[in-house]
Design an enzyme around this catalytic site. Sequence first.
Site, PDB file in Angstrom:
ATOM      1  N   GLU A 145       0.820  -1.225   0.000  1.00  0.00           N
ATOM      2  CA  GLU A 145       0.000   0.000   0.000  1.00  0.00           C
ATOM      3  C   GLU A 145       0.852   1.273   0.000  1.00  0.00           C
ATOM      4  O   GLU A 145       0.630   2.192   0.792  1.00  0.00           O
ATOM      5  CB  GLU A 145      -0.955  -0.013   1.198  1.00  0.00           C
ATOM      6  N   GLU A 264      -5.385  -8.576  -0.124  1.00  0.00           N
ATOM      7  CA  GLU A 264      -6.116  -8.203   1.092  1.00  0.00           C
ATOM      8  C   GLU A 264      -7.570  -7.968   0.699  1.00  0.00           C
ATOM      9  O   GLU A 264      -7.857  -7.097  -0.116  1.00  0.00           O
ATOM     10  CB  GLU A 264      -5.562  -6.926   1.742  1.00  0.00           C
TER      11      GLU A 264
END
Length: 476
Positions: A145, A264
């Site tokens: 991320e 995720e």
Amino acid sequence: MGRCVYGGVYEPGHPEADVDGLRADVVKLTRELGVTAVRYPGGNFVSGYRWEDGVGPVEQRPQTLDLAWRSVEPNTFGLNEFMTWARQTDIEPIMAVNLGTRGVEDACNLLEYANFPGGTRWSDLRIAHGVREPHRIRTWCLGNEMDGPWQIGQKTATEYGRLAAETGKAMRRIDPSIELVACGSSNERMPTFGSWEAQVLDEAYDVVDYISLHAYFEQHGDDRVGFLASAQVMDSFIEGVVATCDHIGAKRRSRRKLNLSFDEWNLWYESRFAGQDNLDWARAPRLIEDEYTVEDAVVLGNLLMSLLRHSDRVTIACLAQLVNVIAPIRTEPDTGAWRQTIFYPFALTARHARGEVLRVEPVSPMLHSATLGDVAAVDVAATRDPETGETTIFAVNRDDRQAATLQLRLAGDHEVVEHVVLGGQDLLATNSKSAPRRVEPRTSTRHFVEPSSLSAELPPVSWSMIRTAPRASVAG
């Protein structure tokens, strides 16, 4: 993060713990869940992690600060402990490297420690730590991320893309057999979604094998229909990233097709979370230990159907996380592990979605969502095992008022060998420490089979799995 590792998979002194401190009850449920790969060490945690702190004699490992979750990290569980656990659970490890506070050199050092046979500084250190054979970890995530302002070491798309490309290039010189995952957008709501993927891949397309996707879902306001149709959002997200990958590939005149790693995804009631900055420093704090309802299990089952539909390009998908933290498995120090409601659709899909994913285009009545507009009331996915001829049908009814009738045409004469349902009643019921088996899939007989056709009842707000097999012929 939280109690996923400490007090989850690893709890020395617990009655279920083995000599390595690994909880056997969690190992058993992980196997039952059908997990085939686990991404480690995560998540936001990895962007400030020094992997060297988690190897070697435990008594010599330092306590450190995890800036992602304001936690004190004892480092008693590290790479080699994870690999011991991976062998017990028979999963394939996916390793993430720190590209937040670190870079090319440290990623190469970790790869050398993990995968190189011996005779070098870092591989010999692994051997000195009692691990003679290399771990042979195949899949590596290049950070996590990196577009997020919450991330330690946040970067622009160009900065990250160049770093990912150079890190991947160097890692492949150590081990050409590895697969590499580049960071996509943290979620599709990011203001740079789409442009981030394009710019990263402009730099790294020829080096990486995957780009990642992350998404968490919850109900917003009173839009229950929108929540129940979360799989439609996942469909759109996946298809947008595929289009961007293929656009960059076409622009580069490349014959390579990148796959997607949806590494995720889950339901997360993020609106209830106070935020990292409001946490007190603690060791293994109780973070986002959401308790899942029957309705949540229906939505998660539908998300799995979306992943099946796109399995031609989504070839890795990791439910985040495994234990305690927004997880299908829960533990407490004074009792055995138990299954949350979302455990069941994952386990049943993992066990029975085998072979080929079939193209299914259902015709359904529509429901109205305040956030998504009109959505189909019924969603369907199916797989077929070419070896056995068995077909597995997954179906969701999103209507909270009316049952639906699923009508299918079958190739040949089949019989139903299993029909289970989650939902249709007690939608807010949960499993808990005191009632660990309150919610379980229930067997249904509400189906009717004729030669080449099947009809089945789908209760309101339900997820169903129906398995059919070719009917045995009787010799005349």
